[in-house]
Design a protein around this motif. Structure first.
Motif: not given
Length: 163
Positions: A58-59, A88, A110-111
């Motif tokens: 997911k990144l 992300n 998110y990040g």
């Protein structure tokens, strides 16, 4: 590390552009590819070319020059990436460690991370870079379901520190 991947950035891409524009007879020969010159395969290092996304569960991982936007150097590169990408993402282009979290109204999050550099801190083309840059690297732990933990490390006076 279990796996190391080299993602081509704008400086490495200059080599490809040079060959295409100034030495077209050599362009396309395997011996002149940057990953071959750097002997990445011999060292067990993976290679991802310019403008190619790395999907790690997911990144998403991009080099910062691949995220289009304004040409200025942001104070917080991760925040800049988050506002442009909205997902992300890890980037490295500004050679500066930063993190930007985003909570969504629906409970999601998110990040965005930007990682430091592993290069000289005062290159000829930017002698005051040391005032803006920091040494560092990222470490990704990826679960089978795509969830991840990303650690953003800084190197300060030769010692690895959590950022």
């Amino acid at each position: 590390f279990k796996r190391i991947v080299f993602k081509m950035g704008n400086h490495e891409y200059r080599w490809t552009r040079y060959l295409r524009q100034q030495a077209p007879a050599t362009f396309g020969f395997e011996e002149f590819r940057i990953d071959v010159i750097l002997r990445l395969a011999e060292q067990g290092i993976g290679f991802v070319d310019n403008m190619q996304l790395i999907k790690a569960g997911k990144l998403d991982i991009w080099h910062g020059h691949e995220i289009k936007g304004s040409p200025f150097i942001p104070v917080n590169p991760a925040r800049s990436a988050m506002t442009k990408y909205k997902g992300n993402i890890v980037v490295n282009h500004h050679h500066r460690t930063s993190f930007e979290p985003m909570q969504l109204a629906n409970g999601g999050s998110y990040g965005a991370w930007s990682i430091g550099c592993l290069c000289g801190m005062s290159p000829e083309y930017y002698p005051t870079a040391y005032t803006m840059w920091n040494h560092g690297f990222g470490e990704l732990d990826l679960d089978a379901n795509g969830d991840f933990q990303f650690e953003n490390w800084r190197i300060i006076n030769g010692k690895v520190k959590h950022s």
